[in-house]
Design an enzyme around this catalytic site. Structure first.
Site, PDB file in Angstrom:
ATOM      1  N   ASN A  61      -4.062 -47.263 -36.183  1.00 53.56           N
ATOM      2  CA  ASN A  61      -5.452 -46.918 -36.502  1.00 53.56           C
ATOM      3  C   ASN A  61      -6.464 -47.730 -35.709  1.00 53.56           C
ATOM      4  OD1 ASN A  61      -3.695 -46.452 -39.073  1.00 53.56           O
ATOM      5  ND2 ASN A  61      -5.452 -45.107 -39.355  1.00 53.56           N
ATOM      6  N   LYS A  65      -8.930 -46.182 -32.832  1.00 50.95           N
ATOM      7  CA  LYS A  65     -10.277 -45.873 -33.317  1.00 50.95           C
ATOM      8  C   LYS A  65     -11.335 -46.933 -33.041  1.00 50.95           C
ATOM      9  CE  LYS A  65      -8.697 -43.059 -37.251  1.00 50.95           C
ATOM     10  NZ  LYS A  65      -8.758 -42.912 -38.723  1.00 50.95           N
ATOM     11  N   SER A 150     -11.172 -54.998 -44.534  1.00 51.22           N
ATOM     12  CA  SER A 150     -10.853 -54.642 -45.910  1.00 51.22           C
ATOM     13  C   SER A 150      -9.671 -55.474 -46.405  1.00 51.22           C
ATOM     14  CB  SER A 150     -10.584 -53.131 -45.993  1.00 51.22           C
ATOM     15  OG  SER A 150     -10.575 -52.678 -47.320  1.00 51.22           O
ATOM     16  N   ASP A 194     -21.459 -49.606 -48.232  1.00 55.76           N
ATOM     17  CA  ASP A 194     -20.019 -49.510 -48.497  1.00 55.76           C
ATOM     18  C   ASP A 194     -19.809 -49.197 -49.974  1.00 55.76           C
ATOM     19  OD1 ASP A 194     -17.296 -50.109 -49.003  1.00 55.76           O
ATOM     20  OD2 ASP A 194     -17.262 -51.595 -47.390  1.00 55.76           O
ATOM     21  N   HIS A 228     -17.678 -48.257 -45.039  1.00 59.15           N
ATOM     22  CA  HIS A 228     -16.389 -48.947 -44.947  1.00 59.15           C
ATOM     23  C   HIS A 228     -15.525 -48.421 -43.802  1.00 59.15           C
ATOM     24  CE1 HIS A 228     -13.676 -51.677 -47.137  1.00 59.15           C
ATOM     25  NE2 HIS A 228     -12.673 -50.860 -46.864  1.00 59.15           N
TER      26      HIS A 228
END
Length: 251
Positions: A61, A65, A150, A194, A228
């Protein structure tokens, strides 16, 4: 003896290469994948910056990204990106919830026997660096830093603090309260739009107050309108790579 790696892919980007590998993890008892971005740097002494991803993510990911490779290439830093949990073990309940089990290793060592394979702390801190250093002689894994998003951002903080002060907890705010010798500055960006912030799942102000109490150097930036997502990550990741680069290059 270096861990045996099976190369899965290689893609050129900003004159460096995104590389993806599979190996058998003795720590987790299963096959694991990880990604590395190798910058177009000198043939030796390249610092390593570990990225820990959030819930539901794997090692691809961030690589696909974030766009972090541009800054990594400019600073001559390798990005090392592990997966977020063991996979393929088929433990009952491992995929019942997005925030528990597969894709949700939380970078800790589980204590319940059923989840004995969930030892992501040991994997990230011990096994993965050995696998990387044993197969990439141009990397200097003693010059290493860690960041994330996160679940991974919190994991990065706990790994940094535990390996500075050797405490056994897995809560960054509790760890910083017991650690009064943190000298390397911490940088946190938090979007104020968020949804997880609004739901009280993220408590950056608690961490900020704990840092103030022990004099730990923290910059907490509340970013207006950001959520987020990876749009948020891509916007600020260059700042974070530059933040780590200044200490990695001076080490």
């Amino acid at each position: 003896m270096a861990a045996a790696l099976e190369q899965l892919s290689s893609s050129k980007m900003f004159d460096g290469f995104n590389l993806r590998f599979r190996h058998q993890s003795a720590t987790l008892g299963c096959s694991m994948t990880f990604s590395i971005y190798m910058p177009p740097s000198p043939a030796s002494n390249i610092p390593a910056l570990y990225w820990l991803s959030g819930l539901t993510c794997n090692d691809e990911n961030f690589i696909m990204k974030s766009g972090a490779q541009r800054a990594a290439a400019a600073h001559g830093i390798a990005l090392v990106v592990p997966d977020t949990s063991p996979r393929g073990l088929n433990i009952e309940g491992e995929s019942d919830s997005y925030d528990f089990g597969v894709g949700a290793g939380f970078y800790l060592n589980a204590t319940n026997e059923k989840w004995k394979n969930w030892r992501m702390y040991d994997y990230v801190v011990k096994e993965l660096p050995k696998a990387v250093s044993g197969n990439f002689e141009q990397l200097n894994t003693s010059q290493a830093s860690i960041f994330g998003h996160s679940m991974g951002g919190h994991g990065a903080l706990t790994i940094y603090l535990k390996n500075t002060d050797k405490y056994k907890e897995y809560d960054a705010t509790c760890l910083i309260k017991k650690n009064n010798n943190v000298s390397t500055p911490i940088l946190i960006d938090q979007g104020d739009a968020d949804k997880f912030l609004a739901e009280q799942q993220l408590l950056p102000r608690n961490f900020e107050e704990a840092c103030k109490a022990v004099g730990a150097p923290l910059t907490l930036r509340m970013q207006p309108g950001y959520d987020h997502s990876y749009y948020f990550i891509a916007t600020f990741v260059d700042d974070h790579i530059a933040h780590h680069a200044q200490f990695l290059k001076s080490a």
